[in-house]
Design an enzyme around this catalytic site. Structure first.
Site, mmCIF file in Angstrom:
data_model
loop_
_atom_site.group_PDB
_atom_site.id
_atom_site.type_symbol
_atom_site.label_atom_id
_atom_site.label_comp_id
_atom_site.label_asym_id
_atom_site.label_seq_id
_atom_site.Cartn_x
_atom_site.Cartn_y
_atom_site.Cartn_z
ATOM 1 N N SER A 245 0.849 -1.197 0.000
ATOM 2 C CA SER A 245 0.000 0.000 0.000
ATOM 3 C C SER A 245 0.883 1.246 0.000
ATOM 4 O O SER A 245 2.057 1.181 0.400
ATOM 5 C CB SER A 245 -0.862 0.005 1.264
ATOM 6 O OG SER A 245 -1.529 1.241 1.404
ATOM 7 N N TYR A 260 -2.329 -0.653 10.410
ATOM 8 C CA TYR A 260 -2.358 -0.928 8.970
ATOM 9 C C TYR A 260 -1.023 -0.534 8.334
ATOM 10 O O TYR A 260 -0.449 -1.287 7.542
ATOM 11 C CB TYR A 260 -3.514 -0.144 8.340
ATOM 12 C CG TYR A 260 -3.723 -0.404 6.864
ATOM 13 C CD1 TYR A 260 -4.451 -1.507 6.421
ATOM 14 C CD2 TYR A 260 -3.205 0.468 5.900
ATOM 15 C CE1 TYR A 260 -4.655 -1.731 5.058
ATOM 16 C CE2 TYR A 260 -3.397 0.249 4.549
ATOM 17 C CZ TYR A 260 -4.124 -0.852 4.128
ATOM 18 O OH TYR A 260 -4.329 -1.081 2.787
ATOM 19 N N LYS A 264 1.505 -3.160 6.466
ATOM 20 C CA LYS A 264 1.850 -3.094 5.044
ATOM 21 C C LYS A 264 3.358 -2.854 4.849
ATOM 22 O O LYS A 264 3.944 -3.324 3.875
ATOM 23 C CB LYS A 264 1.024 -2.010 4.348
ATOM 24 C CG LYS A 264 -0.464 -2.350 4.263
ATOM 25 C CD LYS A 264 -0.727 -3.592 3.405
ATOM 26 C CE LYS A 264 -2.210 -3.873 3.217
ATOM 27 N NZ LYS A 264 -2.492 -5.030 2.359
ATOM 28 N N THR A 295 -12.855 1.399 -3.860
ATOM 29 C CA THR A 295 -13.386 0.119 -3.380
ATOM 30 C C THR A 295 -14.133 0.371 -2.070
ATOM 31 O O THR A 295 -14.111 1.478 -1.525
ATOM 32 C CB THR A 295 -12.269 -0.922 -3.108
ATOM 33 O OG1 THR A 295 -11.663 -0.632 -1.841
ATOM 34 C CG2 THR A 295 -11.211 -0.934 -4.194
HETATM 35 N N1 LIG Z 1 -8.756 -0.033 -1.590
HETATM 36 C C1 LIG Z 1 -7.640 0.652 -1.425
HETATM 37 O O1 LIG Z 1 -7.604 1.883 -1.543
HETATM 38 C C2 LIG Z 1 -6.378 -0.064 -1.084
HETATM 39 C C3 LIG Z 1 -5.187 0.676 -1.094
HETATM 40 C C4 LIG Z 1 -4.006 0.024 -0.776
HETATM 41 C C5 LIG Z 1 -4.007 -1.314 -0.470
HETATM 42 N N2 LIG Z 1 -5.180 -2.006 -0.459
HETATM 43 C C6 LIG Z 1 -5.130 -3.415 -0.115
HETATM 44 O O2 LIG Z 1 -5.674 -4.182 -1.172
HETATM 45 C C7 LIG Z 1 -6.249 -5.374 -0.669
HETATM 46 C C8 LIG Z 1 -7.675 -5.550 -1.179
HETATM 47 O O3 LIG Z 1 -8.442 -4.443 -0.777
HETATM 48 P P1 LIG Z 1 -9.890 -4.130 -1.364
HETATM 49 O O4 LIG Z 1 -9.981 -2.659 -1.492
HETATM 50 O O5 LIG Z 1 -10.169 -4.993 -2.535
HETATM 51 O O6 LIG Z 1 -10.793 -4.530 -0.127
HETATM 52 P P2 LIG Z 1 -11.937 -5.645 -0.005
HETATM 53 O O7 LIG Z 1 -12.445 -5.552 1.382
HETATM 54 O O8 LIG Z 1 -12.920 -5.479 -1.114
HETATM 55 O O9 LIG Z 1 -11.138 -7.000 -0.218
HETATM 56 C C9 LIG Z 1 -10.480 -7.660 0.816
HETATM 57 C C10 LIG Z 1 -10.870 -9.116 0.749
HETATM 58 O O10 LIG Z 1 -10.083 -9.818 1.702
HETATM 59 C C11 LIG Z 1 -10.931 -10.742 2.362
HETATM 60 N N3 LIG Z 1 -10.373 -11.052 3.671
HETATM 61 C C12 LIG Z 1 -10.269 -10.228 4.742
HETATM 62 N N4 LIG Z 1 -9.728 -10.877 5.778
HETATM 63 C C13 LIG Z 1 -9.480 -12.144 5.355
HETATM 64 C C14 LIG Z 1 -8.933 -13.292 5.969
HETATM 65 N N5 LIG Z 1 -8.513 -13.264 7.234
HETATM 66 N N6 LIG Z 1 -8.815 -14.420 5.233
HETATM 67 C C15 LIG Z 1 -9.232 -14.458 3.949
HETATM 68 N N7 LIG Z 1 -9.780 -13.409 3.326
HETATM 69 C C16 LIG Z 1 -9.900 -12.263 4.018
HETATM 70 C C17 LIG Z 1 -12.276 -10.030 2.472
HETATM 71 O O11 LIG Z 1 -13.335 -10.936 2.700
HETATM 72 C C18 LIG Z 1 -12.342 -9.347 1.125
HETATM 73 O O12 LIG Z 1 -12.985 -10.155 0.167
HETATM 74 C C19 LIG Z 1 -6.148 -5.269 0.853
HETATM 75 O O13 LIG Z 1 -5.005 -5.977 1.279
HETATM 76 C C20 LIG Z 1 -5.950 -3.788 1.080
HETATM 77 O O14 LIG Z 1 -5.285 -3.519 2.280
HETATM 78 C C21 LIG Z 1 -6.359 -1.401 -0.764
HETATM 79 O O1 LIG Z 2 -9.777 3.350 4.368
HETATM 80 C C1 LIG Z 2 -8.433 3.758 4.300
HETATM 81 C C2 LIG Z 2 -7.635 2.735 3.553
HETATM 82 O O2 LIG Z 2 -8.210 2.468 2.322
HETATM 83 C C3 LIG Z 2 -6.182 3.082 3.378
HETATM 84 O O3 LIG Z 2 -5.887 4.350 3.814
HETATM 85 C C4 LIG Z 2 -5.788 2.868 1.974
HETATM 86 O O4 LIG Z 2 -5.885 1.488 1.800
HETATM 87 C C5 LIG Z 2 -4.438 3.370 1.583
HETATM 88 O O5 LIG Z 2 -3.454 2.557 2.024
#
Ligand SMILES: NC(=O)c1ccc[n+]([C@@H]2O[C@H](COP(=O)([O-])OP(=O)(O)OC[C@H]3O[C@@H](n4cnc5c(N)ncnc54)[C@H](O)[C@@H]3O)[C@@H](O)[C@H]2O)c1
Ligand SMILES: OC[C@@H](O)C(O)[C@H](O)CO
Length: 354
Positions: A245, A260, A264, A295
Site C-alpha cells: 500500500s 495498517y 503493510k 473500493t
Molecule cells: N482499496 C484501497 O484503496 C487499497 C489501497 C491500498 C491497499 N489495499 C489493499 O488491497 C487489498 C484488497 O483491498 P480491497 O480494497 O479490494 O478490499 P476488499 O475488502 O474489497 O477485499 C479484501 C478481501 O479480503 C478478504 N479477507 C479479509 N480478511 C481475510 C482473511 N482473514 N482471510 C481471507 N480473506 C480475508 C475479504 O473478505 C475481502 O474479500 C487489501 O489488502 C488492502 O489492504 C487497498
Molecule cells: O480506508 C483507508 C484505507 O483504504 C487506506 O488508507 C488505503 O488502503 C491506503 O493505504
C-alpha cells in the site's frame, strides 16, 4: 536423529532421506525441540534446515547462522518462472511476441479474490490466459457471486473458491494442498486478503493490533510459505504478488491507521526477504502498492472529508479504479516480469509525490 546423541557436534544430517544442513547439537534438551520442529514439517518437503534454538543468552554464541542459497544464473529460466523469458528464437511475428510476452500460464491462488481489487486481478489473469483459479476468502457469499460471474465470462477455465482465513496456518496448508489436487499445480499466488483499521494509536487495543498484523502480514506469509512448498515440490518455480500500500511508503493523512501502516510495511519487508530466499527455486516475489482505490474500503459518507483531502493531494485528482492495478498484476505474473524480483510497484496516480 543421530545429532541428539552427541554434544557440540556439527555435522550433515539426513532425516528420512531428506538432506539437512549442518546443525549444532549443543545439548539434549535443545534436541527435543529440534526433533519436534522437524517432525512437524511436510514429509514430502525436500530440504529442511535444522536451527539451533538458543535457550539461554550464552547459547547465542554457539549458533551457526543458516546461509541463504542463491540461484544458478547459468540455468535457463533461473529467476524467471513462469514462464521463461522469450528467447531470440521465438515466435514468428511481432504481434505473436507481444501476446506471448504478457501471456499468463498455469493456475493461480488469489487470496481476497472475493474483494474488489482481488476480483479485478482475477479477471485480468483470466483474460491473459490463466487456466485455473482458486479464490481463498472468508466471505463465502461474495465469493460465490464472483465465481459465477467469472465462470460465465471464462467458461474454459476451472474456477473454484475455498473459505479460508489466511491467518490460520493449518487451514491455509490444507487449502493449498486441496488446490494443488483440484487444479493440478499452483504457479501464481496473489495475496490480496487484507483489512483496514483506522484508529488513534492511543486507543488501539492489543487484539485489534494483532488481528491486523495477523491478517495483513502473517496471513500473507503463511500463504506464501504453503504455496512455495508446493512450487518447490512441483519444481516449476512461480510468481508471487503481494498487495502492500501507499501506507507502507508514508503516513496517510488525515486518517490515523498505525496498525495498517505497520502491517503493510511488513508486507514490503516480507517480499524482499522471500524474493532473496526463493529466487533459487525460480520463484519471483514482488508487491504492488495501490494508492486510494475506489473500493468498499474507501466508501461511505463518513469518509467524504478524508476523500476530499486525499484528492486535494493527488496530481490526477481522482481515485484509482480496481482494474487499474491489472497492468502491474499481469506484468508481474507473466514473462514480461521475468527479471523483476523483490520489487514494489506504486500504482497511486502520484499520491505519494506530495
Ligand atoms: N482499496 C484501497 O484503496 C487499497 C489501497 C491500498 C491497499 N489495499 C489493499 O488491497 C487489498 C484488497 O483491498 P480491497 O480494497 O479490494 O478490499 P476488499 O475488502 O474489497 O477485499 C479484501 C478481501 O479480503 C478478504 N479477507 C479479509 N480478511 C481475510 C482473511 N482473514 N482471510 C481471507 N480473506 C480475508 C475479504 O473478505 C475481502 O474479500 C487489501 O489488502 C488492502 O489492504 C487497498
Ligand atoms: O480506508 C483507508 C484505507 O483504504 C487506506 O488508507 C488505503 O488502503 C491506503 O493505504
Amino acid at each position: 536423529m543421530q545429532a541428539c546423541q552427541q554434544q557440540n557436534l556439527w555435522k550433515l544430517q539426513v532425516y528420512q532421506g531428506l538432506s539437512v544442513f549442518p546443525v549444532n547439537t549443543t545439548n539434549l534438551s535443545k534436541c527435543t525441540s529440534k526433533t519436534q520442529q522437524i517432525m512437524e514439517l511436510d514429509p514430502e518437503f525436500r530440504e529442511v534446515e535444522l536451527r539451533a534454538v538458543p535457550t539461554a543468552r550464552a547459547d547465542l554464541t554457539n549458533r551457526v547462522l543458516p546461509q541463504m542459497m542463491l540461484g544458478q544464473g547459468n540455468v535457463p529460466g533461473s529467476l524467471s518462472a513462469p514462464p521463461p523469458p522469450l528467447g531470440d528464437a521465438s515466435p514468428a511475428t511481432p504481434a505473436m511476441r507481444a501476446i506471448e510476452r504478457f501471456a499468463v500460464t498455469g493456475n493461480a491462488v488469489i487470496t481476497g479474490g472475493a474483494g474488489d481489487l482481488g476480483y479485478a486481478a482475477s479477471r485480468a489473469l483470466l483474460e491473459h490466459g490463466l487456466k485455473g483459479l482458486m479464490i481463498f476468502d472468508m466471505n463465502a457469499k461474495d465469493a460465490a457471486e464472483k465465481v459465477k460471474l467469472l465462470e460465465s465470462e471464462f467458461p474454459g477455465a476451472k474456477i473454484r473458491f475455498t473459505r479460508v482465513d489466511v491467518a490460520d496456518a493449518e487451514a491455509v496448508a490444507a487449502a493449498v494442498a486441496e488446490t494443488a489436487k483440484v487444479l493440478g499445480s499452483i504457479d501464481i499466488l496473489l495475496c490480496f486478503a487484507g483489512m483496514v483499521s483506522c484508529q488513534h494509536a492511543v486507543d488501539m487495543l492489543p487484539n485489534e493490533w494483532n488481528r491486523v498484523m495477523n491478517v495483513n502480514t502473517t496471513g500473507g506469509f503463511l500463504c506464501a510459505q504453503a504455496v512455495a512448498r508446493q512450487m518447490i515440490k512441483q519444481d516449476t518455480g512461480g510468481s508471487m504478488v503481494f498487495v502492500a500500500s501507499i501506507s507502507a511508503h508514508r503516513v496517510n493523512y488525515p486518517q490515523p491507521q498505525v496498525s495498517y501502516n505497520v502491517s503493510k510495511s511488513g508486507v514490503m519487508a516480507l517480499v524482499k526477504s522471500l524474493a532473496a530466499e526463493w529466487a533459487r527455486h525460480g520463484i519471483r516475489v514482488n508487491s504492488i502498492s495501490p494508492g486510494y482505490m475506489d473500493t468498499i474500503l474507501n466508501e461511505g459518507i463518513g469518509l467524504d472529508n478524508a476523500r476530499n483531502i486525499w484528492l486535494s493531494r493527488n496530481p490526477m485528482r481522482r481515485m484509482g479504479q480496481p482494474d487499474e492495478l491489472a497492468g502491474a498484476v499481469v506484468l508481474l505474473a507473466s514473462r514480461a516480469g521475468s527479471y523483476i524480483n523483490g520489487a514494489d510497484i506504486l500504482v497511486d496516480g502520484g499520491q505519494t509525490l506530495f
